[in-house]
Scaffold this motif. Structure first.
Motif, mmCIF file in Angstrom:
data_model
loop_
_atom_site.group_PDB
_atom_site.id
_atom_site.type_symbol
_atom_site.label_atom_id
_atom_site.label_comp_id
_atom_site.label_asym_id
_atom_site.label_seq_id
_atom_site.Cartn_x
_atom_site.Cartn_y
_atom_site.Cartn_z
ATOM 1 N N ALA A 332 42.121 16.955 9.108
ATOM 2 C CA ALA A 332 41.233 17.591 7.702
ATOM 3 C C ALA A 332 41.401 19.226 7.550
ATOM 4 O O ALA A 332 40.653 19.672 6.670
ATOM 5 N N GLY A 333 42.169 19.867 8.456
ATOM 6 C CA GLY A 333 42.172 21.057 8.022
ATOM 7 C C GLY A 333 40.978 21.986 8.546
ATOM 8 O O GLY A 333 39.949 21.754 9.166
ATOM 9 N N HIS A 334 40.669 23.204 7.505
ATOM 10 C CA HIS A 334 39.498 23.860 7.880
ATOM 11 C C HIS A 334 38.375 22.980 7.338
ATOM 12 O O HIS A 334 37.135 23.112 7.954
ATOM 13 N N GLN A 335 38.155 21.977 6.780
ATOM 14 C CA GLN A 335 37.111 21.033 6.218
ATOM 15 C C GLN A 335 36.751 20.247 7.480
ATOM 16 O O GLN A 335 35.645 19.956 7.707
ATOM 17 N N GLY A 336 37.747 20.065 8.342
ATOM 18 C CA GLY A 336 37.442 19.486 9.529
ATOM 19 C C GLY A 336 36.602 20.245 10.585
ATOM 20 O O GLY A 336 36.156 19.887 11.850
ATOM 21 N N MET A 337 36.278 21.559 10.251
ATOM 22 C CA MET A 337 35.645 22.223 11.324
ATOM 23 C C MET A 337 34.378 22.626 10.937
ATOM 24 O O MET A 337 33.586 23.602 11.457
ATOM 25 N N ILE A 338 33.849 22.210 9.507
ATOM 26 C CA ILE A 338 32.583 22.411 9.121
ATOM 27 C C ILE A 338 31.679 21.266 9.873
ATOM 28 O O ILE A 338 31.745 19.959 9.673
ATOM 29 N N HIS A 339 30.669 21.553 10.466
ATOM 30 C CA HIS A 339 29.722 20.459 11.400
ATOM 31 C C HIS A 339 28.414 20.372 10.553
ATOM 32 O O HIS A 339 27.906 21.032 10.069
ATOM 33 N N ALA A 340 28.008 19.036 10.940
ATOM 34 C CA ALA A 340 26.722 18.703 10.416
ATOM 35 C C ALA A 340 26.196 17.506 11.427
ATOM 36 O O ALA A 340 26.961 16.821 11.961
ATOM 37 N N PRO A 341 24.892 17.472 11.578
ATOM 38 C CA PRO A 341 24.193 16.683 12.529
ATOM 39 C C PRO A 341 24.429 15.094 11.738
ATOM 40 O O PRO A 341 24.839 14.880 10.692
ATOM 41 N N LEU A 342 24.187 14.115 12.621
ATOM 42 C CA LEU A 342 24.111 12.745 12.235
ATOM 43 C C LEU A 342 23.086 12.677 11.354
ATOM 44 O O LEU A 342 21.982 12.969 11.310
ATOM 45 N N PHE A 343 23.261 11.838 10.160
ATOM 46 C CA PHE A 343 22.251 11.226 9.116
ATOM 47 C C PHE A 343 21.801 12.502 8.637
ATOM 48 O O PHE A 343 20.691 12.136 8.274
ATOM 49 N N ALA A 344 22.477 13.407 8.409
ATOM 50 C CA ALA A 344 21.753 14.628 7.563
ATOM 51 C C ALA A 344 21.542 14.167 6.119
ATOM 52 O O ALA A 344 22.173 13.415 5.532
ATOM 53 N N PRO A 345 20.385 14.677 5.822
ATOM 54 C CA PRO A 345 19.938 13.985 4.484
ATOM 55 C C PRO A 345 20.886 14.322 3.521
ATOM 56 O O PRO A 345 21.260 13.601 2.545
ATOM 57 N N PRO A 347 24.832 15.366 2.932
ATOM 58 C CA PRO A 347 26.116 15.370 4.066
ATOM 59 C C PRO A 347 26.953 16.946 3.318
ATOM 60 O O PRO A 347 26.901 17.333 2.325
ATOM 61 N N ALA A 348 27.296 17.558 4.431
ATOM 62 C CA ALA A 348 27.875 18.559 4.148
ATOM 63 C C ALA A 348 29.195 18.566 3.454
ATOM 64 O O ALA A 348 29.926 17.439 3.589
ATOM 65 N N PRO A 349 29.516 19.641 2.646
ATOM 66 C CA PRO A 349 30.636 19.505 1.791
ATOM 67 C C PRO A 349 31.812 19.770 2.546
ATOM 68 O O PRO A 349 32.459 20.882 2.809
ATOM 69 N N ALA A 350 32.053 18.893 3.449
ATOM 70 C CA ALA A 350 33.188 18.827 4.422
ATOM 71 C C ALA A 350 33.891 17.508 4.644
ATOM 72 O O ALA A 350 33.452 16.635 4.061
ATOM 73 N N ALA A 351 35.147 17.250 5.277
ATOM 74 C CA ALA A 351 35.589 16.161 5.631
ATOM 75 C C ALA A 351 34.672 15.007 6.385
ATOM 76 O O ALA A 351 33.998 15.723 7.386
ATOM 77 N N ALA A 352 34.566 13.788 6.009
ATOM 78 C CA ALA A 352 33.389 12.888 6.541
ATOM 79 C C ALA A 352 32.205 13.360 6.685
ATOM 80 O O ALA A 352 31.600 13.182 7.719
ATOM 81 N N GLY A 353 31.819 14.391 5.780
ATOM 82 C CA GLY A 353 30.493 14.952 5.739
ATOM 83 C C GLY A 353 30.006 15.827 6.965
ATOM 84 O O GLY A 353 28.857 15.617 7.375
ATOM 85 N N GLY A 354 31.131 16.199 7.575
ATOM 86 C CA GLY A 354 30.664 16.962 8.968
ATOM 87 C C GLY A 354 30.844 16.317 10.162
ATOM 88 O O GLY A 354 30.763 16.805 11.231
#
Length: 393
Positions: A332-345, A347-354
């Protein structure tokens, strides 16, 4: 999990039927999970939602599947449960049955059986398992918590660390020293978390959720708190940990992560050839992990082969999870490094929603919990290959 990997013929139909029913149930209940997010909990979900799912699963007879072991196809049904729950991200991983079901079923007396098992399998009661201490992680023989006989019962004192779900548990299965330091005299206890002197402190992990410390400050326990035989906890612990290491939970998590990586590769045009080859290799490794887990389930319990097979399954599955997380973040490159918790209301603007970054941080602890993989390799060498024991320096 495939239903024909090493299973005896009588088990296949039962597992197929149960797995289909379980998948339908989990898909339905998890559809509303996003409304109940709690990043501070390992499951990513709040306690009221967890208890509701737990109670519904218990009412439908799903939690007690495979208990006791005498149930035909019991271990395979249990494995199907473990795999599906993890693959659906369902909050049924740290239930009383999952964590302490083997110990209660195997070692409880008649009175304890009558009280605990119906409530555990019915989803009415939650339980945590508190073994580790600051100076006794993988080597539980070094534990310092004590239980001193007094007034016909015991007084329990000590601090347990790295406990999952203690903050929401009704009961705790723990171990304390009941003999002199250096001896093998340890005893397993069932402790009411509402008892005076029990205190829980939550500690944040690098992934945002909390592990717990459980403080036992001179907690008075009745004689009926002893689980199994006094002074025999070491053998009981070894049996319980072997039962925990089939790897099916980890393989369920791996299936979920691999499916997420496949979706990402498709959405981004299939990725480059290196990423596609890496994904194919991980799928092959996943199939190998299922075979290892099934071999562990098929082994004769109590044999040295069963001990080695369980350790092999645990090591392979937990390290597979780390390889999947590594590949996902790289693909996923740089988008694969953006973190989000599970079930975030949102989703983060990242691969697989963080999720990829969450996986990368999360999959460290599987190689440490339930016996660090370094020690599992010792077990494989000794129980599986017959190599002599060598003291670590």
């Amino acid at each position: 999990m495939t239903v024909d990997e090493g299973q005896p013929g009588y088990a296949r139909h039962a597992v197929e039927v149960f797995a289909e029913e379980l998948d339908e149930f989990l898909a339905a209940v998890m559809a509303e999970a996003g409304e109940h997010a709690d990043p501070a909990d390992l499951t990513g979900l709040d306690e009221p939602f967890e208890r509701r799912v737990l109670g519904t699963a218990g009412t439908r007879g799903m939690l007690g599947i495979g208990l006791p072991d005498e149930v035909p196809a019991g271990p395979w049904l249990r494995a199907a449960f473990d795999f599906a729950v993890a693959a659906h991200d369902a909050p049924l991983v740290d239930t009383a049955v999952t964590l302490a079901g083997f110990s209660v079923a195997a070692f409880a007396n008649e009175e304890q059986h009558a009280f605990f098992l119906p409530r555990m399998t019915g989803g009415e009661l939650t339980m945590c398992v508190a073994y580790s201490e600051r100076e006794a992680g993988s080597d539980l023989r070094a534990l310092s918590a004590t239980a001193v006989e007094e007034g016909g019962g015991y007084v329990l004192s000590g601090v347990k660390t790295l406990v999952t779900g203690a903050h929401k548990a009704d009961w705790c299965c723990t171990v304390a020293r009941t003999g002199p330091l250096g001896s093998a005299a340890m005893t397993m206890f069932l402790v009411d978390m509402a008892a005076p002197g029990v205190r829980v402190v939550r500690r944040p992990t690098m992934n945002g959720w909390t592990l717990d410390e459980v403080h036992f400050d001179a907690v008075r326990l009745p004689p009926g708190a002893v689980l199994g035989e006094p002074g025999r906890a070491w053998r009981q612990l070894a049996a319980a940990l072997r039962a925990e290491r089939s790897g099916m939970f980890h393989l369920g998590f791996a299936r979920h992560a691999l499916d997420g990586l496949r979706r990402h590769l498709r959405e981004t045009g299939g990725g480059d050839p290196v990423s596609r080859d890496a994904f194919a290799a991980l799928e092959v490794d996943f199939t190998a992990g299922v075979r290892l887990a099934c071999r562990a389930l098929s082994a004769d319990r109590g044999s040295s082969d069963a001990v080695a097979q369980a350790s092999m399954a645990k090591v392979f599955a937990t390290e597979l999870l780390q390889r999947i997380a590594q590949e996902a973040t790289e693909a996923a490159g740089h988008q694969g490094m953006i973190h989000a918790p599970l079930f975030a209301p949102e989703p983060a603007p990242a691969a697989a929603g963080g999720r990829f970054a969450w996986e990368y941080l999360e999959r460290v602890h599987g190689t440490i919990g339930a016996g660090a993989n370094e020690l599992q390799r010792d077990t494989i060498a000794q129980a599986g290959l017959g190599l002599p024991t060598a003291r670590r320096k």
